[in-house]
Design a protein around this motif. Structure first.
Motif, PDB file in Angstrom:
ATOM      1  N   LEU A 111       0.824  -1.204   0.000  1.00 18.92           N
ATOM      2  CA  LEU A 111       0.000   0.000   0.000  1.00 18.92           C
ATOM      3  C   LEU A 111       0.862   1.260   0.000  1.00 18.92           C
ATOM      4  CD1 LEU A 111      -2.658  -1.144   2.642  1.00 18.92           C
ATOM      5  CD2 LEU A 111      -2.721  -1.415   0.151  1.00 18.92           C
ATOM      6  N   SER A 112       2.012   1.201  -0.636  1.00 15.70           N
ATOM      7  CA  SER A 112       2.959   2.315  -0.606  1.00 15.70           C
ATOM      8  C   SER A 112       2.421   3.578  -1.257  1.00 15.70           C
ATOM      9  CB  SER A 112       4.272   1.906  -1.285  1.00 15.70           C
ATOM     10  OG  SER A 112       4.045   1.546  -2.646  1.00 15.70           O
ATOM     11  N   THR A 113       1.492   3.437  -2.203  1.00 12.68           N
ATOM     12  CA  THR A 113       0.945   4.629  -2.871  1.00 12.68           C
ATOM     13  C   THR A 113      -0.314   5.162  -2.189  1.00 12.68           C
ATOM     14  OG1 THR A 113      -0.372   3.287  -4.404  1.00 12.68           O
ATOM     15  CG2 THR A 113       1.851   3.912  -5.110  1.00 12.68           C
ATOM     16  N   PRO A 149      -0.128   8.544  -9.066  1.00 17.79           N
ATOM     17  CA  PRO A 149      -1.033   7.758  -9.914  1.00 17.79           C
ATOM     18  C   PRO A 149      -0.719   6.269  -9.816  1.00 17.79           C
ATOM     19  CG  PRO A 149      -0.203   9.666 -11.113  1.00 17.79           C
ATOM     20  CD  PRO A 149       0.590   9.589  -9.840  1.00 17.79           C
ATOM     21  N   ASP A 150      -1.748   5.455  -9.641  1.00 22.58           N
ATOM     22  CA  ASP A 150      -1.517   4.019  -9.469  1.00 22.58           C
ATOM     23  C   ASP A 150      -2.678   3.223 -10.059  1.00 22.58           C
ATOM     24  OD1 ASP A 150      -0.767   1.484  -8.797  1.00 22.58           O
ATOM     25  OD2 ASP A 150      -0.705   1.803  -6.634  1.00 22.58           O
ATOM     26  N   ALA A 151      -2.529   2.844 -11.314  1.00 23.16           N
ATOM     27  CA  ALA A 151      -3.570   2.059 -11.985  1.00 23.16           C
ATOM     28  C   ALA A 151      -3.694   0.673 -11.395  1.00 23.16           C
ATOM     29  CB  ALA A 151      -3.246   1.963 -13.478  1.00 23.16           C
ATOM     30  N   THR A 152      -2.678   0.224 -10.637  1.00 22.12           N
ATOM     31  CA  THR A 152      -2.713  -1.115 -10.047  1.00 22.12           C
ATOM     32  C   THR A 152      -3.400  -1.136  -8.684  1.00 22.12           C
ATOM     33  OG1 THR A 152      -0.585  -0.949  -8.887  1.00 22.12           O
ATOM     34  CG2 THR A 152      -0.529  -1.616 -11.197  1.00 22.12           C
ATOM     35  N   PHE A 153      -3.830   0.015  -8.181  1.00 19.58           N
ATOM     36  CA  PHE A 153      -4.415   0.039  -6.843  1.00 19.58           C
ATOM     37  C   PHE A 153      -5.634  -0.881  -6.707  1.00 19.58           C
ATOM     38  CE2 PHE A 153      -6.852   1.873  -3.282  1.00 19.58           C
ATOM     39  CZ  PHE A 153      -5.897   1.745  -2.291  1.00 19.58           C
ATOM     40  N   PRO A 154      -6.528  -0.971  -7.712  1.00 22.60           N
ATOM     41  CA  PRO A 154      -7.643  -1.926  -7.588  1.00 22.60           C
ATOM     42  C   PRO A 154      -7.179  -3.364  -7.396  1.00 22.60           C
ATOM     43  CG  PRO A 154      -8.058  -0.376  -9.373  1.00 22.60           C
ATOM     44  CD  PRO A 154      -6.643  -0.154  -8.939  1.00 22.60           C
ATOM     45  N   PHE A 155      -6.050  -3.718  -8.013  1.00 22.77           N
ATOM     46  CA  PHE A 155      -5.493  -5.059  -7.834  1.00 22.77           C
ATOM     47  C   PHE A 155      -5.074  -5.255  -6.376  1.00 22.77           C
ATOM     48  CE2 PHE A 155      -5.002  -4.091 -12.270  1.00 22.77           C
ATOM     49  CZ  PHE A 155      -5.079  -5.293 -12.951  1.00 22.77           C
ATOM     50  N   LYS A 156      -4.447  -4.245  -5.805  1.00 21.35           N
ATOM     51  CA  LYS A 156      -3.952  -4.338  -4.435  1.00 21.35           C
ATOM     52  C   LYS A 156      -5.104  -4.399  -3.438  1.00 21.35           C
ATOM     53  CE  LYS A 156       0.124  -1.833  -5.961  1.00 21.35           C
ATOM     54  NZ  LYS A 156       0.792  -0.519  -6.067  1.00 21.35           N
ATOM     55  N   VAL A 157      -6.176  -3.675  -3.736  1.00 18.08           N
ATOM     56  CA  VAL A 157      -7.373  -3.723  -2.886  1.00 18.08           C
ATOM     57  C   VAL A 157      -7.937  -5.144  -2.836  1.00 18.08           C
ATOM     58  CG1 VAL A 157      -9.794  -2.976  -2.781  1.00 18.08           C
ATOM     59  CG2 VAL A 157      -7.983  -1.287  -3.161  1.00 18.08           C
ATOM     60  N   ASP A 193       3.363  -5.614 -11.914  1.00 21.65           N
ATOM     61  CA  ASP A 193       3.625  -4.740 -10.769  1.00 21.65           C
ATOM     62  C   ASP A 193       3.881  -5.532  -9.489  1.00 21.65           C
ATOM     63  OD1 ASP A 193       3.434  -1.855  -9.641  1.00 21.65           O
ATOM     64  OD2 ASP A 193       2.061  -2.983  -8.358  1.00 21.65           O
ATOM     65  N   THR A 194       3.284  -6.708  -9.369  1.00 24.85           N
ATOM     66  CA  THR A 194       3.462  -7.507  -8.155  1.00 24.85           C
ATOM     67  C   THR A 194       4.876  -8.078  -8.047  1.00 24.85           C
ATOM     68  OG1 THR A 194       2.444  -9.238  -6.784  1.00 24.85           O
ATOM     69  CG2 THR A 194       2.720  -9.735  -9.105  1.00 24.85           C
ATOM     70  N   PHE A 195       5.639  -8.023  -9.150  1.00 27.80           N
ATOM     71  CA  PHE A 195       7.039  -8.458  -9.134  1.00 27.80           C
ATOM     72  C   PHE A 195       7.985  -7.264  -9.082  1.00 27.80           C
ATOM     73  CE2 PHE A 195       4.557 -11.712 -11.267  1.00 27.80           C
ATOM     74  CZ  PHE A 195       4.961 -12.860 -10.618  1.00 27.80           C
ATOM     75  N   GLY A 196       7.428  -6.059  -9.037  1.00 29.44           N
ATOM     76  CA  GLY A 196       8.242  -4.855  -9.031  1.00 29.44           C
ATOM     77  C   GLY A 196       8.552  -4.367  -7.640  1.00 29.44           C
ATOM     78  N   SER A 197       7.734  -3.453  -7.142  1.00 36.34           N
ATOM     79  CA  SER A 197       7.994  -2.819  -5.849  1.00 36.34           C
ATOM     80  C   SER A 197       8.200  -3.815  -4.707  1.00 36.34           C
ATOM     81  CB  SER A 197       6.860  -1.849  -5.510  1.00 36.34           C
ATOM     82  OG  SER A 197       7.100  -1.215  -4.276  1.00 36.34           O
ATOM     83  N   PRO A 198       7.380  -4.877  -4.571  1.00 41.12           N
ATOM     84  CA  PRO A 198       7.575  -5.799  -3.441  1.00 41.12           C
ATOM     85  C   PRO A 198       8.904  -6.552  -3.462  1.00 41.12           C
ATOM     86  CG  PRO A 198       5.377  -6.065  -4.387  1.00 41.12           C
ATOM     87  CD  PRO A 198       6.167  -5.228  -5.342  1.00 41.12           C
ATOM     88  N   LEU A 199       9.493  -6.714  -4.657  1.00 43.63           N
ATOM     89  CA  LEU A 199      10.706  -7.528  -4.758  1.00 43.63           C
ATOM     90  C   LEU A 199      11.982  -6.713  -4.956  1.00 43.63           C
ATOM     91  CD1 LEU A 199       9.517 -10.574  -6.920  1.00 43.63           C
ATOM     92  CD2 LEU A 199       9.283 -10.165  -4.476  1.00 43.63           C
ATOM     93  N   VAL A 200      11.896  -5.612  -5.724  1.00 47.75           N
ATOM     94  CA  VAL A 200      13.126  -4.874  -6.031  1.00 47.75           C
ATOM     95  C   VAL A 200      13.013  -3.363  -5.813  1.00 47.75           C
ATOM     96  CG1 VAL A 200      13.989  -6.605  -7.649  1.00 47.75           C
ATOM     97  CG2 VAL A 200      12.512  -4.761  -8.501  1.00 47.75           C
ATOM     98  N   GLY A 201      11.845  -2.883  -5.374  1.00 53.79           N
ATOM     99  CA  GLY A 201      11.721  -1.465  -5.089  1.00 53.79           C
ATOM    100  C   GLY A 201      12.410  -1.112  -3.777  1.00 53.79           C
ATOM    101  N   THR A 202      12.727   0.167  -3.593  1.00 55.08           N
ATOM    102  CA  THR A 202      13.327   0.608  -2.330  1.00 55.08           C
ATOM    103  C   THR A 202      12.395   0.267  -1.171  1.00 55.08           C
ATOM    104  OG1 THR A 202      14.537   2.403  -3.409  1.00 55.08           O
ATOM    105  CG2 THR A 202      14.145   2.610  -1.034  1.00 55.08           C
ATOM    106  N   GLY A 203      12.941  -0.360  -0.127  1.00 52.70           N
ATOM    107  CA  GLY A 203      12.119  -0.788   1.002  1.00 52.70           C
ATOM    108  C   GLY A 203      11.265  -1.993   0.683  1.00 52.70           C
ATOM    109  N   SER A 204      11.716  -2.838  -0.231  1.00 52.49           N
ATOM    110  CA  SER A 204      10.933  -3.993  -0.680  1.00 52.49           C
ATOM    111  C   SER A 204      10.609  -4.966   0.447  1.00 52.49           C
ATOM    112  CB  SER A 204      11.701  -4.752  -1.770  1.00 52.49           C
ATOM    113  OG  SER A 204      12.799  -5.452  -1.215  1.00 52.49           O
TER     114      SER A 204
END
Length: 518
Positions: free
Chosen positions: A137-139, A157-165, A426-437
């Motif tokens: 929920l970083s965004t 902007p986060d088009a993936t937010f519905p996925f995270k919800v 996106d689920t392989f991006g921020s959670p795995l290699v983003g800062t503070g992953s």
């Protein structure tokens, strides 16, 4: 109309011919009241959605909690569940609004409101557990609630937010039962999912009863379920073969999986493609043995995925050469492009350039009981040490202890499977290699972070391909992780249980309600 009548007549003739045996293909009276027992090795870290971000916990959450959105079987677009409707408002993909479905009640009988939704999201971020889903929920900047309307204000902007919800991070809890600033103790669950948790013994079993008050995307709440947890794959195999469980999934031993046959009359077998991956994560922090990128690149030159897949996993997994798996937008072969074959000479040259003492000594951890983790660790140790360039100390840890160790930076390297939270790169991006992953490697690359943010601006997800290709190229150069393999999804059951092909499909939802007696 005549063709319909002819088909009905033909069916009646077939049933008459096969007699009583044919009718046994149909559910018998009262079959919905019979418990189906399901076995797995996936452990539950916590019954509180704010305190767990792992496959075992989220599998349970899919059944006892509701999120505003969910995924239909095989679907790639979220659909309303606890919500009546959801959508972005205004321009810029920064305001997301949902109308909560009326008539939803918690086990206490109290009606769910938008305040419960706000409370649930706020506490995930406030608690920010080491092994929790707050990073997902970083965004999310803030949440407003009024009556049955909840509005999410995003920091970018986060088009993936519905996925995270639609994930376990969006599980809605009873605000009168859960503390706002700490995980809930004990084994009580207060959600509005298709099932209620009627009994729970940690690391042993969860007993689920259909929730007669459920309202949402699921059309039927299914049979009673007893979910049993096993310490390792061998124990799960034994339980299945001795008919202690009717359904077995995640994870059976590779040797058993490689011998499965869909033509076996005594059982049902479901084998499907999956977006589940497994990576070797490397602690990149200053002062650790693997801090220097040249050392990590040397490791990448020594890993033989083909050998690993063939020997340890008997061909039941596919070698993976990228962060994003096959079948997901943006997939590449970046690690194959940069490290096309095992080459000890190139590895040695990199270590000489780094000016480090050889062999490089580091610790490698894995979770005990999760698939073939022990055998995998032994094979990777063998591959890395064969060159004389590395010395690897391998140790297995109980699952919860293992999570805490990697979350607090106490391991130099650790192998972890990753089950996609939702069907999007996106689920392989921020959670795995983003800062503070979530994987806590200490890795931080401003360009990678910018590519992640850039990709989230596109509602049309087919347009993120270039961003993720560039991201994977950077990851292959920096090596905060080494991709190992991509799993196939296997579920087996006794011949009298159906619905196993719908149990799991890569959307992050574990559909126990899809199982039924035949």
């Amino acid at each position: 109309m005549r063709s319909v009548r002819m088909r009905i007549l033909a069916m009646l003739l077939v049933l008459a011919a096969v007699g009583v045996g044919g009718w046994q293909l149909l559910p018998s009276d009262g079959s919905k009241d019979r418990t189906i027992t399901v076995g797995t090795t996936d452990a539950v870290t916590s019954l509180d959605p704010a305190a767990a971000y792992d496959a075992g916990s989220w599998a349970l959450y899919s059944n006892v909690f509701q999120s505003l959105m969910t995924f239909d079987s095989g679907g790639t677009t979220p659909v309303p569940d606890a919500a009546r409707s959801c959508g972005f408002v205004g321009g810029g993909l920064r305001t997301y609004r949902c109308e909560v479905r009326s008539g939803l009640t918690f086990p206490s009988g109290r009606a769910m409101t938008a305040e419960d939704v706000k409370f649930s999201f706020d506490r995930v971020k406030k608690i920010n557990a080491d092994v929790g889903p707050a990073s997902l929920l970083s965004t999310l900047g803030s949440v407003d609630a009024s009556g049955m309307t909840v509005t999410f204000h995003l920091s970018s902007p986060d088009a993936t937010f519905p996925f995270k919800v639609a994930t376990g991070a969006g599980a809605i809890v009873d605000s009168t039962k859960y503390p706002k600033d700490a995980p809930r103790n004990g084994y009580q669950v207060d959600g509005t999912g298709p099932y209620t948790l009627s009994a729970y013994t940690k690391d042993k079993k969860a007993v689920l009863a259909p929730n007669s008050h459920y309202k949402g995307a699921v059309s039927t709440t299914g049979s009673p379920i007893e979910l049993r947890y096993y310490a390792d794959s061998d124990a799960l195999q034994k339980a299945y073969q001795e008919k202690q469980v009717q359904v077995a999934t995640r994870q059976l031993p590779p040797k058993m999986l490689s011998g499965l046959s869909a033509s076996d009359p005594d059982q049902r077998v479901s084998e499907a493609d999956s977006s589940e991956t497994r990576n070797l994560y490397l602690n990149t922090r200053q002062g650790t043995p693997l801090h220097n990128v040249l050392v990590r690149r040397a490791m990448a030159w020594l890993v033989d995925r083909e050998q690993l897949a063939a020997t340890v996993y008997d061909g039941t997994v596919d070698p993976l050469y990228s962060l994003i798996p096959t079948g997901i937008v943006g997939h590449t072969t970046s690690f194959f492009d940069d490290y096309p074959s095992q080459n000890a000479e190139k590895a040695k040259a990199l270590l000489e350039e780094a000016g480090v003492s050889v062999p490089v000594h580091f610790t490698y951890g894995y979770g005990i009981g999760h698939g073939a983790g022990k055998e995998e660790a032994a094979e990777l140790k063998k591959q890395l040490e064969a060159s004389g360039l590395f010395k690897v100390d391998v140790k297995g840890y109980e699952w919860t202890d293992f999570q805490k160790r990697w979350a607090t930076g106490k391991l130099d390297a650790y192998a972890v499977g990753w089950v996609a939270d939702y069907p999007d790169p996106d689920t392989f991006g921020s959670p795995l290699v983003g800062t503070g992953s979530t994987m806590n490697t200490g890795y931080s690359n401003k360009i990678v972070d910018q590519l992640i943010l850039s990709s989230q601006k596109f509602a049309d997800r087919s347009r993120v391909d270039d961003d993720f290709r560039d991201l994977q190229s950077d990851v292959a150069a920096d090596v905060p992780l080494i991709p190992l393999w991509q799993r196939k999804e296997y579920v087996v059951s006794s011949e009298d249980v159906g619905g196993i092909s719908y149990l799991t499909d890569g959307t992050g939802v574990f559909r126990l309600w899809a199982l039924d007696w035949i």
